[in-house]
Design a protein around this motif. Structure first.
Motif, PDB file in Angstrom:
ATOM      1  N   UNK A 165       0.907  -1.254  -0.032  1.00 37.88           N
ATOM      2  CA  UNK A 165       0.081   0.032   0.006  1.00 37.88           C
ATOM      3  C   UNK A 165       0.583   1.453  -0.121  1.00 37.88           C
ATOM      4  N   UNK A 166       0.366   2.284  -0.506  1.00 41.86           N
ATOM      5  CA  UNK A 166       1.014   3.818  -0.575  1.00 41.86           C
ATOM      6  C   UNK A 166       1.913   3.812   0.997  1.00 41.86           C
ATOM      7  N   UNK A 167       0.684   3.635   2.147  1.00 43.00           N
ATOM      8  CA  UNK A 167       0.793   3.953   3.243  1.00 43.00           C
ATOM      9  C   UNK A 167       2.294   3.090   3.785  1.00 43.00           C
ATOM     10  N   UNK A 168       2.311   1.821   3.382  1.00 40.32           N
ATOM     11  CA  UNK A 168       3.466   0.947   3.923  1.00 40.32           C
ATOM     12  C   UNK A 168       4.776   1.404   2.923  1.00 40.32           C
ATOM     13  N   UNK A 169       4.704   1.941   1.870  1.00 37.92           N
ATOM     14  CA  UNK A 169       5.735   1.991   1.127  1.00 37.92           C
ATOM     15  C   UNK A 169       7.100   2.653   1.677  1.00 37.92           C
ATOM     16  N   UNK A 170       6.989   3.984   2.317  1.00 38.20           N
ATOM     17  CA  UNK A 170       8.033   4.500   2.899  1.00 38.20           C
ATOM     18  C   UNK A 170       8.760   3.702   4.283  1.00 38.20           C
ATOM     19  N   UNK A 171       7.619   2.797   4.855  1.00 34.11           N
ATOM     20  CA  UNK A 171       8.468   1.866   5.957  1.00 34.11           C
ATOM     21  C   UNK A 171       9.212   0.834   5.503  1.00 34.11           C
TER      22      UNK A 171
END
Length: 251
Positions: free
Chosen positions: A159-165
């Motif tokens: 998900x876009x939310x998880x991509x940075x992590x």
């Protein structure tokens, strides 16, 4: 039982594409059709004596030499799971036997009791941890050790939310200095859609303990795979063909 190990051999037959990458990274090679046929014949004879048979028919196989089990291979087979879906199963193949893996640890510990050698080789411990965590499953599936954010993006739905992590956290296995018996490793783990950093202690006997974990991203990464006994049944996620063809990448 004859020695069926696929040493220095590569199959040349035409077979369906792999629907997913292998369980762990490494230099995988195709198993020749003659070896596959011999294994299926041996499986039929073992079944007559009450042993659990290998799935059949086996459409293709790939093998990876295991440096922590000298002389042994991790072998994956592609076979029909149902009338309309293909599945991947895994087994350990030794000098005179094979051990079908079903997501539980007893078969691994039985093999480790006879064949495990972790002494003096950092790479052996790293490979064993990748193998064990991918072969043993919890209710939500395997504990995939992920070491490259690009592979996570390619192999799973992020998900876009998880991509940075993912890009900030996913890294190769690390080797912290810890006092005490056994080998210590820190790795990024993907389990049931959640990403976390975990510290492992690996005993010389092959026991693996996750001593602590730190959540990174929860329920934001999709693993489109069904796990059922010895089976891993992919739903052909995006990028499956490229991963299958590369062979050295992991699922």
């Amino acid at each position: 039982m004859p020695d069926f190990r696929p040493v220095h051999t590569v199959g040349a037959g035409i077979a369906p594409e792999w629907p997913c990458g292998p369980q762990m990274k490494g230099r995988w090679q195709d198993v020749p059709p003659t070896v596959i046929a011999a294994l299926q014949s041996q499986s039929a004879r073992d079944e007559d004596r009450g042993a659990a048979p290998l799935p059949s028919p086996i459409l293709r196989m790939r093998a990876l030499a295991l440096i922590f089990y000298p002389g042994w291979f991790l072998v994956e087979g592609l076979a029909p799971y149902s009338t309309d879906r293909l599945g991947v199963f895994a087994m350990l193949l030794g000098p005179n036997e094979y051990v079908l893996l079903n997501g539980t640890s007893p078969a691994i510990h039985m093999t480790s009791h006879r064949a495990l050698d972790l002494d003096g080789q950092t790479r052996r411990v790293d490979q064993y941890l990748r193998f064990f965590s991918g072969a043993v499953r919890g209710e939500a599936g395997p504990f995939w050790i992920v070491e490259d954010p690009v592979e996570v993006e390619r192999d799973f739905s992020v998900s876009d939310k998880a991509r940075p992590a993912v890009h900030e956290t996913v890294a190769p296995i690390r080797r912290p200095r810890r006092k005490g018996v056994g080998y210590w490793r820190v790795a990024t783990v993907l389990y049931g859609g959640s990403l976390f950093t975990a510290t492992f202690r690996i005993d010389r006997t092959g026991m693996v303990e996750m001593v602590d974990d730190t959540p990174v991203s929860q329920d934001t990464i999709a693993d489109p795979t069904t796990y059922d006994g010895c089976w891993r049944v992919p739903k052909t996620p995006a990028g499956a063909k490229s991963r299958a063809n590369q062979g050295s990448t992991r699922h």
